[in-house]
Design a protein around this motif. Structure first.
Motif, PDB file in Angstrom:
ATOM      1  N   TYR A  23      32.539  50.032  55.731  1.00  0.00           N
ATOM      2  CA  TYR A  23      31.944  50.379  54.445  1.00  0.00           C
ATOM      3  C   TYR A  23      31.020  49.285  53.899  1.00  0.00           C
ATOM      4  CZ  TYR A  23      35.922  53.463  54.962  1.00  0.00           C
ATOM      5  OH  TYR A  23      36.827  54.347  55.469  1.00  0.00           O
ATOM      6  N   TYR A  24      31.116  48.107  54.477  1.00  0.00           N
ATOM      7  CA  TYR A  24      30.299  46.957  54.066  1.00  0.00           C
ATOM      8  C   TYR A  24      29.639  46.391  55.322  1.00  0.00           C
ATOM      9  CZ  TYR A  24      29.085  42.670  51.584  1.00  0.00           C
ATOM     10  OH  TYR A  24      28.406  41.628  51.000  1.00  0.00           O
ATOM     11  N   PRO A  25      28.544  47.021  55.808  1.00  0.00           N
ATOM     12  CA  PRO A  25      28.003  46.716  57.131  1.00  0.00           C
ATOM     13  C   PRO A  25      26.978  45.590  57.211  1.00  0.00           C
ATOM     14  CG  PRO A  25      26.865  48.591  56.221  1.00  0.00           C
ATOM     15  CD  PRO A  25      27.913  48.187  55.212  1.00  0.00           C
ATOM     16  N   HIS A  26      26.850  44.782  56.187  1.00  0.00           N
ATOM     17  CA  HIS A  26      25.818  43.747  56.207  1.00  0.00           C
ATOM     18  C   HIS A  26      26.332  42.451  55.590  1.00  0.00           C
ATOM     19  CE1 HIS A  26      25.318  44.647  51.942  1.00  0.00           C
ATOM     20  NE2 HIS A  26      25.202  45.920  52.277  1.00  0.00           N
ATOM     21  N   ASN A  27      25.487  41.438  55.577  1.00  0.00           N
ATOM     22  CA  ASN A  27      25.849  40.154  54.967  1.00  0.00           C
ATOM     23  C   ASN A  27      25.799  40.257  53.448  1.00  0.00           C
ATOM     24  OD1 ASN A  27      26.158  38.705  57.411  1.00  0.00           O
ATOM     25  ND2 ASN A  27      23.944  38.572  57.605  1.00  0.00           N
ATOM     26  N   ILE A  28      26.243  39.192  52.785  1.00  0.00           N
ATOM     27  CA  ILE A  28      26.259  39.171  51.320  1.00  0.00           C
ATOM     28  C   ILE A  28      24.854  39.104  50.725  1.00  0.00           C
ATOM     29  CG2 ILE A  28      26.520  36.664  51.135  1.00  0.00           C
ATOM     30  CD1 ILE A  28      28.298  39.196  48.891  1.00  0.00           C
TER      31      ILE A  28
END
Length: 90
Positions: A23-28
């Motif tokens: 659900y959180y597929p990338h960097n910050i």
């Protein structure tokens, strides 16, 4: 100090932290240059120095066809984006 727990919304249960990357597929965030995305080769592990500009953009994206999600959140995507500059005092 925060002394209460956030409400449970049914997305992740105990022991399911490994599902976060779905659900959180990338960097910050990422570095910013003269053009918004002109720094693709900058290392994400580079120390932050005064004067550096970057974006902070946490986001959650819930697939519409994920049977492990509650029906209310399927197909929803939320991202909060803000740009910051590192100051001389950090």
């Amino acid at each position: 100090a925060v002394s209460h727990r956030p409400p449970r919304v049914g997305v992740l249960g105990p022991g399911e932290a490994h599902r976060v990357s779905r659900y959180y597929p990338h960097n910050i965030g990422h570095y910013l240059g003269l053009d918004v995305h002109d720094t693709p080769l900058a290392s994400q592990s580079q120390p932050l120095l005064p004067g550096m500009a970057l974006t902070v953009e946490p986001g959650l994206y819930f697939p519409p066809d994920d049977p492990q999600l509650p029906a209310w959140c399927r197909g929803i995507g939320v991202r909060i984006e803000d740009d910051i500059v590192i100051g001389s005092d950090g």
